[in-house]
Design a protein around this motif. Structure first.
Motif, PDB file in Angstrom:
ATOM      1  N   ASP A 102       0.817  -1.211   0.000  1.00 51.27           N
ATOM      2  CA  ASP A 102       0.000   0.000   0.000  1.00 51.27           C
ATOM      3  C   ASP A 102       0.856   1.269   0.000  1.00 51.27           C
ATOM      4  O   ASP A 102       0.336   2.379   0.174  1.00 51.27           O
ATOM      5  N   GLY A 103       2.153   1.116  -0.191  1.00 45.43           N
ATOM      6  CA  GLY A 103       3.040   2.261  -0.223  1.00 45.43           C
ATOM      7  C   GLY A 103       3.302   2.739  -1.641  1.00 45.43           C
ATOM      8  O   GLY A 103       2.739   2.228  -2.618  1.00 45.43           O
ATOM      9  N   TYR A 104       4.182   3.717  -1.762  1.00 45.89           N
ATOM     10  CA  TYR A 104       4.545   4.307  -3.052  1.00 45.89           C
ATOM     11  C   TYR A 104       6.028   4.066  -3.336  1.00 45.89           C
ATOM     12  O   TYR A 104       6.835   3.954  -2.414  1.00 45.89           O
ATOM     13  N   TYR A 105       6.363   4.017  -4.618  1.00 48.63           N
ATOM     14  CA  TYR A 105       7.774   4.027  -4.992  1.00 48.63           C
ATOM     15  C   TYR A 105       8.347   5.409  -4.731  1.00 48.63           C
ATOM     16  O   TYR A 105       7.794   6.417  -5.193  1.00 48.63           O
ATOM     17  N   HIS A 106       9.450   5.466  -4.013  1.00 50.17           N
ATOM     18  CA  HIS A 106      10.180   6.714  -3.808  1.00 50.17           C
ATOM     19  C   HIS A 106      11.597   6.538  -4.325  1.00 50.17           C
ATOM     20  O   HIS A 106      12.138   5.427  -4.340  1.00 50.17           O
ATOM     21  N   LEU A 107      12.211   7.633  -4.743  1.00 44.95           N
ATOM     22  CA  LEU A 107      13.611   7.577  -5.130  1.00 44.95           C
ATOM     23  C   LEU A 107      14.477   7.438  -3.887  1.00 44.95           C
ATOM     24  O   LEU A 107      14.294   8.159  -2.901  1.00 44.95           O
ATOM     25  N   MET A 108      15.424   6.515  -3.955  1.00 41.73           N
ATOM     26  CA  MET A 108      16.394   6.290  -2.893  1.00 41.73           C
ATOM     27  C   MET A 108      17.788   6.512  -3.469  1.00 41.73           C
ATOM     28  O   MET A 108      17.998   6.410  -4.687  1.00 41.73           O
ATOM     29  N   ALA A 109      18.744   6.787  -2.596  1.00 48.86           N
ATOM     30  CA  ALA A 109      20.135   6.934  -3.008  1.00 48.86           C
ATOM     31  C   ALA A 109      21.021   6.196  -2.023  1.00 48.86           C
ATOM     32  O   ALA A 109      20.745   6.174  -0.812  1.00 48.86           O
ATOM     33  N   VAL A 110      22.064   5.570  -2.540  1.00 50.10           N
ATOM     34  CA  VAL A 110      23.027   4.875  -1.696  1.00 50.10           C
ATOM     35  C   VAL A 110      24.411   5.081  -2.298  1.00 50.10           C
ATOM     36  O   VAL A 110      24.560   5.198  -3.525  1.00 50.10           O
ATOM     37  N   ASN A 111      25.413   5.156  -1.450  1.00 54.17           N
ATOM     38  CA  ASN A 111      26.780   5.277  -1.948  1.00 54.17           C
ATOM     39  C   ASN A 111      27.202   3.992  -2.650  1.00 54.17           C
ATOM     40  O   ASN A 111      26.631   2.924  -2.427  1.00 54.17           O
ATOM     41  N   ALA A 112      28.219   4.098  -3.488  1.00 58.47           N
ATOM     42  CA  ALA A 112      28.645   2.951  -4.292  1.00 58.47           C
ATOM     43  C   ALA A 112      29.145   1.790  -3.441  1.00 58.47           C
ATOM     44  O   ALA A 112      29.180   0.649  -3.918  1.00 58.47           O
ATOM     45  N   ASP A 113      29.507   2.048  -2.185  1.00 58.21           N
ATOM     46  CA  ASP A 113      29.945   0.964  -1.300  1.00 58.21           C
ATOM     47  C   ASP A 113      28.820   0.441  -0.421  1.00 58.21           C
ATOM     48  O   ASP A 113      29.048  -0.382   0.476  1.00 58.21           O
ATOM     49  N   GLY A 114      27.582   0.911  -0.663  1.00 56.32           N
ATOM     50  CA  GLY A 114      26.434   0.445   0.111  1.00 56.32           C
ATOM     51  C   GLY A 114      26.142   1.263   1.348  1.00 56.32           C
ATOM     52  O   GLY A 114      25.165   0.984   2.057  1.00 56.32           O
ATOM     53  N   SER A 115      26.923   2.282   1.636  1.00 64.30           N
ATOM     54  CA  SER A 115      26.699   3.129   2.809  1.00 64.30           C
ATOM     55  C   SER A 115      25.839   4.329   2.442  1.00 64.30           C
ATOM     56  O   SER A 115      25.580   4.601   1.273  1.00 64.30           O
ATOM     57  N   GLY A 116      25.413   5.060   3.473  1.00 69.87           N
ATOM     58  CA  GLY A 116      24.744   6.342   3.265  1.00 69.87           C
ATOM     59  C   GLY A 116      23.383   6.254   2.612  1.00 69.87           C
ATOM     60  O   GLY A 116      22.997   7.156   1.853  1.00 69.87           O
ATOM     61  N   LEU A 117      22.613   5.213   2.914  1.00 65.52           N
ATOM     62  CA  LEU A 117      21.281   5.081   2.321  1.00 65.52           C
ATOM     63  C   LEU A 117      20.397   6.261   2.716  1.00 65.52           C
ATOM     64  O   LEU A 117      20.351   6.650   3.882  1.00 65.52           O
ATOM     65  N   ALA A 118      19.684   6.844   1.733  1.00 66.81           N
ATOM     66  CA  ALA A 118      18.814   7.985   2.004  1.00 66.81           C
ATOM     67  C   ALA A 118      17.600   7.940   1.089  1.00 66.81           C
ATOM     68  O   ALA A 118      17.707   7.561  -0.081  1.00 66.81           O
ATOM     69  N   GLN A 119      16.447   8.321   1.633  1.00 69.69           N
ATOM     70  CA  GLN A 119      15.247   8.490   0.817  1.00 69.69           C
ATOM     71  C   GLN A 119      15.262   9.899   0.240  1.00 69.69           C
ATOM     72  O   GLN A 119      15.436  10.875   0.948  1.00 69.69           O
ATOM     73  N   VAL A 120      15.068  10.002  -1.078  1.00 64.91           N
ATOM     74  CA  VAL A 120      15.240  11.278  -1.770  1.00 64.91           C
ATOM     75  C   VAL A 120      13.910  11.973  -2.020  1.00 64.91           C
ATOM     76  O   VAL A 120      13.819  13.203  -1.962  1.00 64.91           O
ATOM     77  N   THR A 121      12.845  11.232  -2.346  1.00 68.94           N
ATOM     78  CA  THR A 121      11.527  11.825  -2.587  1.00 68.94           C
ATOM     79  C   THR A 121      10.505  11.212  -1.641  1.00 68.94           C
ATOM     80  O   THR A 121      10.723  10.131  -1.078  1.00 68.94           O
ATOM     81  N   ASP A 122       9.378  11.896  -1.488  1.00 71.61           N
ATOM     82  CA  ASP A 122       8.299  11.351  -0.652  1.00 71.61           C
ATOM     83  C   ASP A 122       6.973  11.866  -1.189  1.00 71.61           C
ATOM     84  O   ASP A 122       6.902  12.492  -2.247  1.00 71.61           O
ATOM     85  N   GLY A 123       5.907  11.611  -0.450  1.00 74.77           N
ATOM     86  CA  GLY A 123       4.587  12.060  -0.858  1.00 74.77           C
ATOM     87  C   GLY A 123       3.771  10.950  -1.496  1.00 74.77           C
ATOM     88  O   GLY A 123       4.273   9.853  -1.756  1.00 74.77           O
ATOM     89  N   PRO A 124       2.496  11.215  -1.784  1.00 74.08           N
ATOM     90  CA  PRO A 124       1.591  10.204  -2.344  1.00 74.08           C
ATOM     91  C   PRO A 124       1.751  10.039  -3.855  1.00 74.08           C
ATOM     92  O   PRO A 124       0.785  10.156  -4.622  1.00 74.08           O
ATOM     93  N   PHE A 125       2.989   9.801  -4.286  1.00 77.32           N
ATOM     94  CA  PHE A 125       3.298   9.651  -5.702  1.00 77.32           C
ATOM     95  C   PHE A 125       4.269   8.497  -5.888  1.00 77.32           C
ATOM     96  O   PHE A 125       5.067   8.192  -5.001  1.00 77.32           O
ATOM     97  N   HIS A 126       4.211   7.879  -7.059  1.00 82.34           N
ATOM     98  CA  HIS A 126       5.199   6.881  -7.434  1.00 82.34           C
ATOM     99  C   HIS A 126       6.326   7.570  -8.200  1.00 82.34           C
ATOM    100  O   HIS A 126       6.092   8.208  -9.231  1.00 82.34           O
TER     101      HIS A 126
END
Length: 249
Positions: free
Chosen positions: A85-109
């Protein structure tokens, strides 16, 4: 050398009813993740039997899709849906797998991220808040994100779904645009390009050619006038034969 490291995603097939409904009526089957395949080279030859896989992100109870690296290879963007029941959001992670972050949010894919040479990120989103003409579900079109300020603005103002942007060697964005103008519904997903600021959209291939194909996931072939793409149908997943289009012919 580029074949020694390959960025890819593990996921179940979406299996939607149409190529534009994978976020509305495809069965939700979590698992997989964003991975890097590393193939060693011995004596000038690649040795796939000795390849290793590194997982940058585990999807766990969600679904990851469409990973893409920045031009400096320091970061990977991808779409992630944490629950049915969630939405696709853009995520970002460093090339070594560290620093995971959610980049977008809201009721959108938000998905199909495409890092740009200027540091921005093009992506496909339902933020257009329009619906396709012939079926239930919202459309998703080309947008642009400034990761520094968080500003999001549309690049395309289409009312029909679009897919899979990539960057051409001249800096323009190559993507699949669906339009009905003087055509039927089934095979009007064709290749277009546009400048990263949203100006000068133009047809690249397919709009005036009657063939039983749509064209998606296009990439320019380095050192040639060819474009590699997937031949798709109007129904089901974005998969099918891999084709080379020679723009000189």
């Amino acid at each position: 050398a580029p074949l020694e490291r390959v960025l890819f995603v593990k996921r179940h097939p979406f299996e939607p009813s149409h190529i534009y409904t994978d976020y509305t009526d495809a069965p939700f089957r979590p698992g997989g993740g964003v991975c890097v395949l590393e193939v060693p080279r011995r004596g000038g030859r690649l040795e796939p039997g000795e390849a290793t896989i590194t997982t940058l992100f585990e999807s766990r109870d969600g679904v990851a899709r469409d990973p893409a690296a920045t031009f400096g290879l320091e970061k990977v963007y991808f779409g992630y849906r944490p629950s049915e029941d969630g939405y696709y959001h853009l995520m970002a992670v460093n090339a070594d797998g560290s620093g995971l972050a959610q980049v977008t949010d809201g009721p959108f894919h938000d998905f199909y991220p495409c890092p740009l040479p200027d540091g921005g990120v093009a992506f496909i989103s339902t933020r257009c808040t329009s619906r396709v003409f012939c079926f239930r579900g919202g459309s998703s079109v080309l947008f642009r994100l400034d990761p520094t300020t968080g500003e999001i603005r549309p690049i395309s103002h289409s009312s029909l779904s679009e897919w899979a942007p990539s960057v051409r060697r001249d800096g323009r964005i190559l993507w699949t645009r669906w339009e009905y103008m003087d055509k039927g519904a089934d095979f009007t997903q064709t290749l277009w390009s546009i400048r990263p600021d949203g100006t000068h959209p133009e047809i690249v291939f397919g709009n005036t050619i009657i063939q039983p194909n749509g064209y998606a996931c296009a990439r320019e072939v380095p050192g040639s006038t060819e474009i590699a793409c997937t031949l798709v149908s109007h129904f089901g997943d974005l998969n099918g034969p891999i084709a080379l289009i020679d723009l000189d012919r």
